[in-house]
Motif scaffolding. Sequence first.
Motif, PDB file in Angstrom:
ATOM      1  N   UNK A 164      29.003 -11.532   3.398  1.00  0.00           N
ATOM      2  CA  UNK A 164      28.311 -12.052   1.924  1.00  0.00           C
ATOM      3  C   UNK A 164      27.526 -12.822   2.413  1.00  0.00           C
ATOM      4  N   UNK A 165      27.792 -14.029   2.956  1.00  0.00           N
ATOM      5  CA  UNK A 165      27.176 -15.398   2.292  1.00  0.00           C
ATOM      6  C   UNK A 165      26.553 -14.816   4.341  1.00  0.00           C
ATOM      7  N   UNK A 166      26.853 -14.860   5.294  1.00  0.00           N
ATOM      8  CA  UNK A 166      26.450 -14.657   6.256  1.00  0.00           C
ATOM      9  C   UNK A 166      24.951 -13.886   5.857  1.00  0.00           C
ATOM     10  N   UNK A 167      25.076 -13.132   5.072  1.00  0.00           N
ATOM     11  CA  UNK A 167      23.947 -12.123   4.697  1.00  0.00           C
ATOM     12  C   UNK A 167      22.397 -12.316   3.940  1.00  0.00           C
ATOM     13  N   UNK A 168      22.900 -13.805   3.093  1.00  0.00           N
ATOM     14  CA  UNK A 168      22.767 -15.256   2.446  1.00  0.00           C
ATOM     15  C   UNK A 168      20.988 -15.646   3.722  1.00  0.00           C
ATOM     16  N   UNK A 169      22.491 -15.660   4.633  1.00  0.00           N
ATOM     17  CA  UNK A 169      21.182 -16.719   5.557  1.00  0.00           C
ATOM     18  C   UNK A 169      19.453 -16.869   5.601  1.00  0.00           C
ATOM     19  N   UNK A 170      19.561 -15.387   6.363  1.00  0.00           N
ATOM     20  CA  UNK A 170      17.851 -15.081   6.003  1.00  0.00           C
ATOM     21  C   UNK A 170      16.725 -15.379   5.444  1.00  0.00           C
ATOM     22  N   UNK A 171      18.035 -15.376   4.438  1.00  0.00           N
ATOM     23  CA  UNK A 171      16.958 -15.309   3.221  1.00  0.00           C
ATOM     24  C   UNK A 171      16.411 -16.694   2.594  1.00  0.00           C
ATOM     25  N   UNK A 172      17.338 -17.833   3.344  1.00  0.00           N
ATOM     26  CA  UNK A 172      17.760 -19.203   3.060  1.00  0.00           C
ATOM     27  C   UNK A 172      16.498 -19.494   4.351  1.00  0.00           C
ATOM     28  N   UNK A 173      15.913 -19.284   5.450  1.00  0.00           N
ATOM     29  CA  UNK A 173      15.099 -19.251   6.157  1.00  0.00           C
ATOM     30  C   UNK A 173      13.890 -18.809   5.706  1.00  0.00           C
ATOM     31  N   UNK A 174      14.397 -18.012   5.269  1.00  0.00           N
ATOM     32  CA  UNK A 174      13.122 -17.329   5.121  1.00  0.00           C
ATOM     33  C   UNK A 174      12.301 -18.072   3.286  1.00  0.00           C
ATOM     34  N   UNK A 175      13.255 -18.289   2.337  1.00  0.00           N
ATOM     35  CA  UNK A 175      12.362 -19.286   1.838  1.00  0.00           C
ATOM     36  C   UNK A 175      12.144 -20.633   2.081  1.00  0.00           C
ATOM     37  N   UNK A 176      12.975 -21.109   3.612  1.00  0.00           N
ATOM     38  CA  UNK A 176      12.119 -22.014   3.509  1.00  0.00           C
ATOM     39  C   UNK A 176      10.752 -22.611   4.579  1.00  0.00           C
ATOM     40  N   UNK A 177      10.672 -20.881   5.207  1.00  0.00           N
ATOM     41  CA  UNK A 177       9.560 -20.878   6.111  1.00  0.00           C
ATOM     42  C   UNK A 177       7.913 -20.692   4.926  1.00  0.00           C
ATOM     43  N   UNK A 178       8.626 -19.777   4.163  1.00  0.00           N
ATOM     44  CA  UNK A 178       7.207 -19.633   2.614  1.00  0.00           C
ATOM     45  C   UNK A 178       6.980 -20.802   2.311  1.00  0.00           C
ATOM     46  N   UNK A 179       7.711 -21.739   1.766  1.00  0.00           N
ATOM     47  CA  UNK A 179       7.135 -23.321   1.209  1.00  0.00           C
ATOM     48  C   UNK A 179       6.052 -23.582   2.926  1.00  0.00           C
ATOM     49  N   UNK A 180       6.362 -24.020   3.794  1.00  0.00           N
ATOM     50  CA  UNK A 180       5.435 -24.361   4.570  1.00  0.00           C
ATOM     51  C   UNK A 180       4.157 -23.524   4.903  1.00  0.00           C
ATOM     52  N   UNK A 181       4.468 -22.045   4.225  1.00  0.00           N
ATOM     53  CA  UNK A 181       3.265 -20.557   5.428  1.00  0.00           C
ATOM     54  C   UNK A 181       1.779 -21.487   3.799  1.00  0.00           C
TER      55      UNK A 181
END
Length: 422
Positions: A164-181
């Motif tokens: 479950x924790x590993x599945x959450x990681x892509x969304x963390x990366x997506x959030x960080x990318x979105x902040x810079x988009x």
Amino acid sequence: MALNPNDRAIARFTMLGHGLVHWFELSIPIFLVTWHSSFDVSLATLGFIISLGYAPFGIGALPAGVLADRFGPKRLVLACLAGMSLSFMALAVANSVYLVGAALIGWGIAASVYHPAGMALISTGASQQGTVFAYHGMAGNAGIALGPFAAATLLYFLDWPLVAALLALPAVVGFLYGLRAEFDTTAAVDSDVDTEDEEALTLSGFLSNSRRLLASAFLVVFVLVAFEGLFYRGVLTFLPEILQGLPAMEGIELTAGLTGIEPGDYIYVGLLVVGIAGQYAGGKLTDRLPVERGLAGIFVVLAVLALAFVPVSNLGIAAVVVLCGVLGFFLFVIQPFYQVAVAQYTPPDSRGLSYGYTYLAEFGFGAASIAVGGFVLDQFVLGAFFAVLASFALVGSGLAVVLLVGEGRIDFIQRYETEPAD
């Protein structure tokens, strides 16, 4: 025609969000067997708990649309990504079935935000809406396929909390990318359109905007999407079980290493993969074909495929595979058409609310076909189930014809531009 830089930026941002929503959505059922043994509860209890997580996914679409109109779609998509990742991190530390339920409810609330906000962003920011909707839909189908695959593979090697924790990681990366988009959220509409309306959160603003929408041709679009949802949810819910029971599947066995996986499951996954091509084709066609004609024609094709299912399934496994491939293509080719139709029949400053109503129809009202389909399959022959699905599609086609001959879009625009605000 290649996408311009702003369209490409919006496409990347929304593709990431859409793929991750369905990545989580379809990974949740994979945990069911593990939770069943870990918490020693009945499948009925687990089913109820999982349904509590899925319920806000549809119910929350309407209030999420209101929030998108007030705070802007980009902020809402970022909140969705953050909320989904935090919910799965909470799931990773859940030590009781009740905490699992609480984490899933949190996920459902966060996930409900995406579709109204993401669709609003594309409709107001992308100049080539059809193409961006196509890429957006393809990413969603990729998430549908990859989410359960990743969850099942990881659970083979690791304990479920770590998975479950590993599945959450892509969304963390997506959030960080979105902040810079960076992109212009209103590039496709007039520069004076306000996509962060302070009145959207007030009761009077909600009622006024809703009345304008539902007193226009958008009401036809709303009902049309509900019937598309009835067909879509009915097919995807019951097809795996239907495939397993077909005479054509008898005698087909998989290798020992694939014990527990039914041959029909591969056909079902193949249908979803073909849907990626359907999403792309549908999006490109919306740039070349009036959406009303496309919707009318595709609904008719879906009705024909439904009525043909039982006769074709008696012709053997090859015929079943081909039919499911064609069904998967048209089941998803229709989605960019109704997504563009919403944009064409609604004003930009109420686009979030418009897509909120749209996905209330798709995920909320469409879920009624689960109850209807279960009753029909239990009480009648298989052909009756597909006849009911065909009737849903034919009603949808009729509603598309109403839009085609009624010039509803012109009527709406004229009414919206001349009617004073409340």
